[in-house]
Design an enzyme around this catalytic site. Structure first.
Site, PDB file in Angstrom:
ATOM      1  N   LYS A  26     -14.189   2.345  14.746  1.00 52.73           N
ATOM      2  CA  LYS A  26     -13.050   1.524  14.587  1.00 52.73           C
ATOM      3  C   LYS A  26     -12.327   1.352  16.180  1.00 52.73           C
ATOM      4  O   LYS A  26     -11.920   0.186  16.420  1.00 52.73           O
ATOM      5  CB  LYS A  26     -12.048   1.865  13.668  1.00 52.73           C
ATOM      6  CG  LYS A  26     -10.958   1.093  13.401  1.00 52.73           C
ATOM      7  CD  LYS A  26     -10.213   1.423  12.112  1.00 52.73           C
ATOM      8  CE  LYS A  26     -10.924   1.106  10.836  1.00 52.73           C
ATOM      9  NZ  LYS A  26     -10.225   1.350   9.669  1.00 52.73           N
ATOM     10  N   ASN A  61       0.812  -1.224  -0.086  1.00 54.63           N
ATOM     11  CA  ASN A  61       0.020   0.014  -0.030  1.00 54.63           C
ATOM     12  C   ASN A  61       0.645   1.320   0.143  1.00 54.63           C
ATOM     13  O   ASN A  61       2.338   1.167  -0.134  1.00 54.63           O
ATOM     14  CB  ASN A  61      -0.842  -0.048   1.200  1.00 54.63           C
ATOM     15  CG  ASN A  61      -0.331   0.019   2.479  1.00 54.63           C
ATOM     16  OD1 ASN A  61       0.522   0.928   2.699  1.00 54.63           O
ATOM     17  ND2 ASN A  61      -0.246  -1.124   3.125  1.00 54.63           N
ATOM     18  N   LYS A 112     -11.799  -2.170  17.816  1.00 55.80           N
ATOM     19  CA  LYS A 112     -10.354  -2.777  18.111  1.00 55.80           C
ATOM     20  C   LYS A 112     -10.251  -2.780  19.772  1.00 55.80           C
ATOM     21  O   LYS A 112      -9.122  -3.327  20.016  1.00 55.80           O
ATOM     22  CB  LYS A 112      -9.563  -1.663  17.574  1.00 55.80           C
ATOM     23  CG  LYS A 112      -9.504  -1.735  16.095  1.00 55.80           C
ATOM     24  CD  LYS A 112      -8.599  -2.477  15.326  1.00 55.80           C
ATOM     25  CE  LYS A 112      -8.672  -2.074  13.714  1.00 55.80           C
ATOM     26  NZ  LYS A 112      -7.890  -3.104  13.183  1.00 55.80           N
ATOM     27  N   LYS A 122       9.133 -17.194 -10.170  1.00 53.45           N
ATOM     28  CA  LYS A 122       8.303 -15.944 -10.835  1.00 53.45           C
ATOM     29  C   LYS A 122       7.096 -16.495 -11.713  1.00 53.45           C
ATOM     30  O   LYS A 122       7.491 -17.451 -12.509  1.00 53.45           O
ATOM     31  CB  LYS A 122       9.305 -15.052 -11.688  1.00 53.45           C
ATOM     32  CG  LYS A 122       8.806 -13.686 -12.057  1.00 53.45           C
ATOM     33  CD  LYS A 122       9.405 -13.206 -13.197  1.00 53.45           C
ATOM     34  CE  LYS A 122       8.393 -12.040 -13.906  1.00 53.45           C
ATOM     35  NZ  LYS A 122       9.152 -11.611 -15.203  1.00 53.45           N
ATOM     36  N   PRO A 152      -3.554 -11.644  10.506  1.00 55.98           N
ATOM     37  CA  PRO A 152      -3.814 -11.164  11.720  1.00 55.98           C
ATOM     38  C   PRO A 152      -4.051  -9.800  12.108  1.00 55.98           C
ATOM     39  O   PRO A 152      -3.137  -8.907  11.372  1.00 55.98           O
ATOM     40  CB  PRO A 152      -2.361 -11.653  12.482  1.00 55.98           C
ATOM     41  CG  PRO A 152      -1.414 -11.842  11.507  1.00 55.98           C
ATOM     42  CD  PRO A 152      -2.014 -12.113  10.320  1.00 55.98           C
ATOM     43  N   ASP A 153      -4.994  -9.521  12.866  1.00 53.04           N
ATOM     44  CA  ASP A 153      -5.161  -8.211  13.403  1.00 53.04           C
ATOM     45  C   ASP A 153      -4.104  -7.796  14.468  1.00 53.04           C
ATOM     46  O   ASP A 153      -4.529  -8.381  15.569  1.00 53.04           O
ATOM     47  CB  ASP A 153      -6.639  -7.714  13.487  1.00 53.04           C
ATOM     48  CG  ASP A 153      -6.959  -6.439  13.660  1.00 53.04           C
ATOM     49  OD1 ASP A 153      -5.908  -5.622  14.445  1.00 53.04           O
ATOM     50  OD2 ASP A 153      -7.917  -5.819  13.270  1.00 53.04           O
ATOM     51  N   ILE A 154      -2.773  -7.242  14.353  1.00 54.89           N
ATOM     52  CA  ILE A 154      -2.212  -7.035  15.296  1.00 54.89           C
ATOM     53  C   ILE A 154      -2.529  -6.244  16.640  1.00 54.89           C
ATOM     54  O   ILE A 154      -2.610  -6.441  17.772  1.00 54.89           O
ATOM     55  CB  ILE A 154      -0.835  -6.249  14.801  1.00 54.89           C
ATOM     56  CG1 ILE A 154      -0.301  -7.165  13.564  1.00 54.89           C
ATOM     57  CG2 ILE A 154       0.403  -6.376  15.852  1.00 54.89           C
ATOM     58  CD1 ILE A 154       0.764  -6.576  12.791  1.00 54.89           C
ATOM     59  N   ASP A 173      -4.451  -6.215   5.182  1.00 54.65           N
ATOM     60  CA  ASP A 173      -5.527  -7.123   5.651  1.00 54.65           C
ATOM     61  C   ASP A 173      -5.368  -8.569   5.307  1.00 54.65           C
ATOM     62  O   ASP A 173      -5.731  -9.334   5.891  1.00 54.65           O
ATOM     63  CB  ASP A 173      -6.918  -6.273   5.428  1.00 54.65           C
ATOM     64  CG  ASP A 173      -7.155  -5.117   6.292  1.00 54.65           C
ATOM     65  OD1 ASP A 173      -6.719  -5.071   7.374  1.00 54.65           O
ATOM     66  OD2 ASP A 173      -7.808  -4.046   5.680  1.00 54.65           O
TER      67      ASP A 173
HETATM   68  N1  CTP Z   1      -4.216  -2.716  12.168  1.00 59.21           N
HETATM   69  C1  CTP Z   1      -3.394  -4.048  12.656  1.00 59.21           C
HETATM   70  N2  CTP Z   1      -3.252  -5.177  11.931  1.00 59.21           N
HETATM   71  C2  CTP Z   1      -4.229  -5.293  10.986  1.00 59.21           C
HETATM   72  C3  CTP Z   1      -4.965  -4.443  10.465  1.00 59.21           C
HETATM   73  C4  CTP Z   1      -4.835  -3.084  11.131  1.00 59.21           C
HETATM   74  O1  CTP Z   1      -2.637  -3.803  13.846  1.00 59.21           O
HETATM   75  N3  CTP Z   1      -4.042  -6.379  10.359  1.00 59.21           N
HETATM   76  C5  CTP Z   1      -4.208  -1.505  12.871  1.00 59.21           C
HETATM   77  C6  CTP Z   1      -3.685  -0.424  12.137  1.00 59.21           C
HETATM   78  O2  CTP Z   1      -1.904  -0.440  12.725  1.00 59.21           O
HETATM   79  C7  CTP Z   1      -4.159   0.645  12.776  1.00 59.21           C
HETATM   80  C8  CTP Z   1      -5.588  -0.102  13.284  1.00 59.21           C
HETATM   81  O3  CTP Z   1      -5.429  -1.264  13.067  1.00 59.21           O
HETATM   82  O4  CTP Z   1      -3.782   1.063  14.020  1.00 59.21           O
HETATM   83  C9  CTP Z   1      -6.475   0.434  11.901  1.00 59.21           C
HETATM   84  O5  CTP Z   1      -6.262   0.104  10.860  1.00 59.21           O
HETATM   85  P1  CTP Z   1      -6.944   0.202   9.471  1.00 59.21           P
HETATM   86  O6  CTP Z   1      -6.301  -0.244   8.285  1.00 59.21           O
HETATM   87  O7  CTP Z   1      -7.607   1.775   9.605  1.00 59.21           O
HETATM   88  O8  CTP Z   1      -8.178  -0.584   9.600  1.00 59.21           O
HETATM   89  P2  CTP Z   1      -8.447  -2.272   9.363  1.00 59.21           P
HETATM   90  O9  CTP Z   1      -8.600  -2.913  10.878  1.00 59.21           O
HETATM   91  O10 CTP Z   1      -7.605  -2.611   8.475  1.00 59.21           O
HETATM   92  O11 CTP Z   1     -10.154  -2.019   9.040  1.00 59.21           O
HETATM   93  P3  CTP Z   1     -10.474  -1.499   7.566  1.00 59.21           P
HETATM   94  O12 CTP Z   1      -9.458  -1.734   6.580  1.00 59.21           O
HETATM   95  O13 CTP Z   1     -11.718  -2.346   7.109  1.00 59.21           O
HETATM   96  O14 CTP Z   1     -11.048   0.010   7.399  1.00 59.21           O
END
Ligand code: CTP
Length: 403
Positions: free
Chosen positions: A338, A207, A342, A288, A306-308, A278
């Protein structure tokens, strides 16, 4: 408010770096009064500093133009901070022993409560000399801040510890010198930058995050005296000064590095500034992927990362957590939703398209009481305000532990 910096330059080849430091300080809006030792003038002409600072350089204890003969007292009184860069072995010895046989050493004697930073630079064997180390210990005991020296190639051709910090690093040290140490004794862990999720050996999903906001937050926490660990996704930025930086590529590696740090030592504050991908390609392809004539494009199946932040915030002994939200619209409502999803007490919301890659940003701070706007400012200024908010809440919840 203009910061008034008294910049002492003592004798050493690194005096040339003090020229760049002067330029950076002036660019940052500081007024700079340079004072040079006699030896320093053998390396750089005073005229160079005069041109860069726009002020005559103080050189001589016996300058006749000082009407009352008390020039050194007046110079030390007219500053907000005293910085000596480079500080030679001789300068350190004079400062430690309270000697005053030239202008610079007299300024150090007369500095009173002026916040003082000495940035040593010398040959590695000189730096390692027990006499120099004794003087350094004495100066630390006197409340002087020492910056560096760094390790690396030296002008004399040797390699080791003794290099003057780079001008940008000295600038960060001066900011820290003038910042209340509200996070001293605290450990701060951050994630920052994007993640790269490999598809094959040459392609990845990523990204537009540059890492600038996370780097600025790491610097702001370090300026406030914290021990800082930055888990950094791929970025073109150099590791921030004073911060332990762990470089990772993928979300999974970022998660593993974060949990390893949480296990290694207690963390007081966790700031999740990373733009974590995500999803990742479900199966990374070795080698390749090649185009096959006439064949359909390859399908790309994704798996959830994983959502850290959510995982850290759910820990029974979670640190104080600050999250970020990059949104595409309806910022206030999305950011508040959000924050609750979270499970974090404080969340910083911004519009991704107006933030990624830029040096400035406008954000909202979201907590249980509502939403507050922080108007557009440099990312470093915003980072300082965000870290101050987090430090105040952390202090209210749990006073700084004795370590
Ligand atoms: N974050 C994380 N791990 C992930 C995704 C997000 O730790 N896999 C953390 C980011 O560092 C940030 C917060 O969660 O502090 C929100 O990130 P954001 O990208 O805005 O949200 P998402 O959880 O990805 O939700 P969405 O993309 O659906 O808006």
């Amino acid at each position: 408010m203009t910061r008034r910096i008294l910049l002492g330059v003592s004798g050493g080849i690194a005096a040339y770096k003090a020229c760049e430091l002067t330029r950076l300080l002036v660019k940052a809006g500081c007024s700079v009064q340079v004072a040079m030792s006699d030896a320093a003038t053998r390396f750089v002409a005073p005229l160079t500093f005069q041109a860069l600072s726009g002020r005559a350089v103080a050189l001589d204890l016996w300058q006749p133009q000082a009407a009352d003969g008390m020039d050194h007292i007046a110079l030390a009184r007219a500053a907000d901070a005293f910085v000596v860069a480079p500080a030679s072995a001789d300068l350190l010895a004079k400062a430690a022993q309270g000697r005053g046989d030239d202008l610079l050493s007299n300024l150090l004697l007369a500095r009173d409560a002026l916040p003082t930073l000495l940035a040593p630079a010398m040959n590695r064997a000189m730096w390692a000399n027990p006499a120099v180390q004794r003087n350094v210990a004495l100066l630390r005991g006197d409340g002087v801040r020492l910056a560096g020296p760094a390790s690396g190639e030296q002008a004399c051709g040797e390699t080791g510890e003794g290099r003057l910090l780079e001008p940008e690093q000295l600038l960060a040290e001066i900011d820290a010198l003038l910042t209340p140490q509200s996070l001293r004794g605290r450990r701060v862990l951050l994630t920052a930058g994007p993640t790269h999720e490999p598809w094959d050996e040459v392609r990845f999903l990523g990204n537009r995050s540059s890492g600038k906001m996370g780097w600025a937050l790491a610097r702001a926490a370090w300026e406030r005296g914290a021990e800082v660990v930055l888990v950094a996704g791929p970025s073109a930025l150099a590791p921030p000064h004073g911060v332990r930086t762990l470089e990772v590529q993928t979300a999974q590696q970022m998660r593993d590095a974060v949990f390893a740090e949480l296990q290694r030592a207690r963390v007081d504050l966790f700031i999740a500034a990373a733009a974590v991908a995500d999803w990742r390609p479900a199966a990374a392809v070795s080698g390749k992927l090649k185009k096959q004539p006439g064949a359909a494009p390859p399908a790309l199946e994704l798996a959830l990362n994983p959502d850290i932040l959510a995982e850290v915030a759910a820990l029974a002994d979670a640190p104080f957590c600050v999250g970020f939200a990059a949104e595409a619209g309806d910022l206030h409502a999305q950011a508040q939703a959000k924050r609750m999803r979270k499970g974090v007490p404080l969340l910083v919301g911004n519009l991704g398209a107006q933030a990624f890659g830029r040096d400035d940003n406008a954000v909202v701070l979201v907590d249980a009481h509502g939403v507050r706007e922080l108007p557009r400012a440099s990312k470093l200024e915003l980072a300082r305000r965000i870290v101050d908010e987090a430090a105040a809440r952390l202090g209210a919840l749990n006073p700084t532990p004795e370590r």
